[in-house]
Scaffold this motif. Structure first.
Motif, PDB file in Angstrom:
ATOM      1  N   ASN A 150       0.858  -1.186   0.000  1.00 16.20           N
ATOM      2  CA  ASN A 150       0.000   0.000   0.000  1.00 16.20           C
ATOM      3  C   ASN A 150       0.891   1.232   0.000  1.00 16.20           C
ATOM      4  N   LEU A 151       0.905   1.948  -1.089  1.00 10.20           N
ATOM      5  CA  LEU A 151       1.779   3.115  -1.213  1.00 10.20           C
ATOM      6  C   LEU A 151       0.951   4.392  -1.114  1.00 10.20           C
ATOM      7  N   PRO A 152       1.218   5.214  -0.078  1.00 11.04           N
ATOM      8  CA  PRO A 152       0.400   6.410   0.112  1.00 11.04           C
ATOM      9  C   PRO A 152       0.963   7.615  -0.637  1.00 11.04           C
ATOM     10  N   CYS A 153       0.086   8.569  -0.892  1.00  8.81           N
ATOM     11  CA  CYS A 153       0.487   9.816  -1.547  1.00  8.81           C
ATOM     12  C   CYS A 153      -0.423  10.936  -1.061  1.00  8.81           C
ATOM     13  N   ASN A 154       0.179  12.043  -0.657  1.00  9.53           N
ATOM     14  CA  ASN A 154      -0.597  13.224  -0.290  1.00  9.53           C
ATOM     15  C   ASN A 154      -0.533  14.247  -1.406  1.00  9.53           C
ATOM     16  N   HIS A 155      -1.674  14.806  -1.746  1.00  5.90           N
ATOM     17  CA  HIS A 155      -1.749  15.864  -2.775  1.00  5.90           C
ATOM     18  C   HIS A 155      -2.816  16.848  -2.324  1.00  5.90           C
ATOM     19  N   SER A 156      -2.536  17.521  -1.219  1.00  3.58           N
ATOM     20  CA  SER A 156      -3.564  18.347  -0.569  1.00  3.58           C
ATOM     21  C   SER A 156      -3.956  19.569  -1.382  1.00  3.58           C
ATOM     22  N   THR A 157      -3.122  19.984  -2.339  1.00  3.39           N
ATOM     23  CA  THR A 157      -3.451  21.192  -3.128  1.00  3.39           C
ATOM     24  C   THR A 157      -4.013  20.832  -4.499  1.00  3.39           C
ATOM     25  N   ILE A 158      -4.445  19.606  -4.659  1.00  4.08           N
ATOM     26  CA  ILE A 158      -4.976  19.188  -5.956  1.00  4.08           C
ATOM     27  C   ILE A 158      -6.224  19.994  -6.305  1.00  4.08           C
ATOM     28  N   SER A 159      -6.361  20.350  -7.574  1.00  2.00           N
ATOM     29  CA  SER A 159      -7.551  21.093  -7.976  1.00  2.00           C
ATOM     30  C   SER A 159      -8.501  20.170  -8.734  1.00  2.00           C
ATOM     31  N   GLY A 160      -9.705  20.696  -8.974  1.00  2.00           N
ATOM     32  CA  GLY A 160     -10.807  19.857  -9.434  1.00  2.00           C
ATOM     33  C   GLY A 160     -10.565  19.129 -10.745  1.00  2.00           C
ATOM     34  N   ASN A 161      -9.752  19.700 -11.617  1.00  4.31           N
ATOM     35  CA  ASN A 161      -9.564  19.077 -12.933  1.00  4.31           C
ATOM     36  C   ASN A 161      -8.250  18.314 -13.031  1.00  4.31           C
ATOM     37  N   GLU A 162      -7.593  18.098 -11.907  1.00  9.54           N
ATOM     38  CA  GLU A 162      -6.321  17.371 -11.928  1.00  9.54           C
ATOM     39  C   GLU A 162      -6.511  15.896 -11.610  1.00  9.54           C
ATOM     40  N   TYR A 163      -5.866  15.067 -12.399  1.00  7.24           N
ATOM     41  CA  TYR A 163      -5.911  13.630 -12.233  1.00  7.24           C
ATOM     42  C   TYR A 163      -4.724  13.171 -11.389  1.00  7.24           C
ATOM     43  N   VAL A 164      -4.893  12.016 -10.745  1.00  8.88           N
ATOM     44  CA  VAL A 164      -3.798  11.374 -10.017  1.00  8.88           C
ATOM     45  C   VAL A 164      -3.268  10.235 -10.886  1.00  8.88           C
ATOM     46  N   TYR A 165      -1.979  10.266 -11.168  1.00 14.20           N
ATOM     47  CA  TYR A 165      -1.310   9.233 -11.962  1.00 14.20           C
ATOM     48  C   TYR A 165      -0.270   8.519 -11.104  1.00 14.20           C
ATOM     49  N   TRP A 166      -0.095   7.241 -11.395  1.00 15.18           N
ATOM     50  CA  TRP A 166       1.001   6.482 -10.788  1.00 15.18           C
ATOM     51  C   TRP A 166       1.848   5.848 -11.883  1.00 15.18           C
ATOM     52  N   TYR A 167       3.147   6.018 -11.722  1.00 13.71           N
ATOM     53  CA  TYR A 167       4.138   5.370 -12.592  1.00 13.71           C
ATOM     54  C   TYR A 167       5.142   4.660 -11.699  1.00 13.71           C
ATOM     55  N   ARG A 168       5.851   3.715 -12.264  1.00 14.65           N
ATOM     56  CA  ARG A 168       6.983   3.129 -11.557  1.00 14.65           C
ATOM     57  C   ARG A 168       8.163   3.030 -12.495  1.00 14.65           C
ATOM     58  N   GLN A 169       9.337   3.002 -11.883  1.00 14.16           N
ATOM     59  CA  GLN A 169      10.562   2.936 -12.676  1.00 14.16           C
ATOM     60  C   GLN A 169      11.488   1.914 -12.046  1.00 14.16           C
TER      61      GLN A 169
ATOM     62  N   THR B  84      -4.992  11.234 -20.972  1.00 11.86           N
ATOM     63  CA  THR B  84      -4.611   9.865 -21.302  1.00 11.86           C
ATOM     64  C   THR B  84      -3.213   9.579 -20.772  1.00 11.86           C
ATOM     65  N   GLU B  85      -2.931   8.303 -20.622  1.00 13.31           N
ATOM     66  CA  GLU B  85      -1.631   7.929 -20.062  1.00 13.31           C
ATOM     67  C   GLU B  85      -0.523   8.156 -21.080  1.00 13.31           C
ATOM     68  N   ALA B  86       0.677   8.442 -20.570  1.00 16.12           N
ATOM     69  CA  ALA B  86       1.861   8.602 -21.410  1.00 16.12           C
ATOM     70  C   ALA B  86       2.713   7.345 -21.274  1.00 16.12           C
ATOM     71  N   PHE B  87       3.243   6.886 -22.388  1.00 17.07           N
ATOM     72  CA  PHE B  87       4.084   5.691 -22.403  1.00 17.07           C
ATOM     73  C   PHE B  87       5.518   6.111 -22.717  1.00 17.07           C
ATOM     74  N   PHE B  88       6.441   5.608 -21.924  1.00 21.77           N
ATOM     75  CA  PHE B  88       7.831   6.008 -22.042  1.00 21.77           C
ATOM     76  C   PHE B  88       8.658   5.010 -22.846  1.00 21.77           C
ATOM     77  N   GLY B  89       9.669   5.538 -23.517  1.00 19.73           N
ATOM     78  CA  GLY B  89      10.678   4.695 -24.134  1.00 19.73           C
ATOM     79  C   GLY B  89      11.731   4.301 -23.099  1.00 19.73           C
ATOM     80  N   GLN B  90      12.749   3.568 -23.540  1.00 20.46           N
ATOM     81  CA  GLN B  90      13.800   3.107 -22.634  1.00 20.46           C
ATOM     82  C   GLN B  90      14.872   4.163 -22.407  1.00 20.46           C
ATOM     83  N   GLY B  91      14.816   5.220 -23.187  1.00 24.25           N
ATOM     84  CA  GLY B  91      15.731   6.321 -22.945  1.00 24.25           C
ATOM     85  C   GLY B  91      17.033   6.235 -23.724  1.00 24.25           C
ATOM     86  N   THR B  92      17.699   7.371 -23.797  1.00 25.51           N
ATOM     87  CA  THR B  92      19.054   7.476 -24.349  1.00 25.51           C
ATOM     88  C   THR B  92      19.958   7.910 -23.218  1.00 25.51           C
ATOM     89  N   ARG B  93      20.977   7.106 -22.953  1.00 29.12           N
ATOM     90  CA  ARG B  93      21.946   7.457 -21.905  1.00 29.12           C
ATOM     91  C   ARG B  93      23.060   8.266 -22.546  1.00 29.12           C
TER      92      ARG B  93
END
Lengths: 109, 117
Positions: free
Chosen positions: A19-38, B104-113
């Motif tokens: 369960n990963l939490p996130c605070n965004h207390s200043t979010i406005s009405g037309n802003e979406y919440v996105y999650w990415y991982r790297q 809509t969601e954005a899709f990333f490439g693997q990048g250029t180092r």
């Protein structure tokens, strides 16, 4: 774009829910919440996004509080391959993605 | 469907040189964004192109520029390279959205180092 606050790191046992939490207390009405991982040195991977309602897809669930000031990303059965940096981002329509420092999730056997 | 393709994957350049990086978006995607990632600054937005026009710009010096072609492919250029330009450069593409849902969601490439020596 609103700013987000995430814990810098978290641990999770393999097979358990993360369960990963996130605070965004200043979010406005037309802003979406996105999650990415790297995963190290790869391009960020899209996970999920939502506006008000909770969302679920094959990767995760996103729970947004009623006041929209915080959200939680849930990985229902974490695996070792889910070890990554997770970014919570708020974004308006067509706007740029502003990445914070994210949460480094370590899934341990 | 093929993903976002960035070329080259790795590049070594000397200070003062210039470099051009290429990004081919997912077929049908018309928006392309560029990001720089360094250990110290994290992921930072450079600029976004939509239908060959720059739509958004981050806080980078004029040495960083980009363009988008009619087939939505994009290039970014960095002139007069500095050591601090060493980074992973990421490109993301997204579709134009439909009706009221332009988010809509954005899709990333693997990048250029890029390494500047």
């Amino acid at each position: 774009d609103a700013k987000t606050t995430q814990p810098p790191s978290m641990d999770c046992a393999e097979g358990r829910a993360a369960n990963l939490p996130c605070n965004h207390s200043t979010i406005s009405g037309n802003e979406y919440v996105y999650w990415y991982r790297q995963i190290h040195s790869q391009g960020p991977q899209y996970i999920i996004h939502g506006l008000k309602n909770n969302e679920t897809n094959e990767m995760a669930s996103l729970i947004i509080t009623e006041d929209r000031k915080s959200s939680t990303l849930i990985l229902p059965h974490a695996t070792l391959r889910d070890t990554a940096v997770y970014y919570c981002i708020v974004r308006n329509q067509g706007g740029k993605l502003i990445f914070g420092q994210g949460t480094e999730l370590s899934v341990k056997p | 469907k093929a993903g976002v393709t960035q070329t080259p994957r790795y590049l070594i350049k000397t200070r003062g040189q210039q470099v051009t990086l290429s990004c081919s978006p997912i077929s049908g995607h018309r928006s392309v964004s560029w990001y720089q990632q360094t250990p110290g600054q994290g992921l930072q937005f450079l600029f976004e192109y939509f239908s060959e026009t720059q739509r958004n710009k981050g806080n980078f010096p004029g040495r960083f520029s980009g363009r988008q072609f009619s087939n939505s492919r994009s290039e970014m250029n960095v002139s007069t390279l500095e050591l601090g330009d060493s980074a992973l450069y990421l490109c993301a593409s997204s579709s134009p959205g439909q009706g009221s849902n332009m988010n809509t969601e954005a899709f990333f490439g693997q990048g250029t180092r890029l390494t500047v020596v």
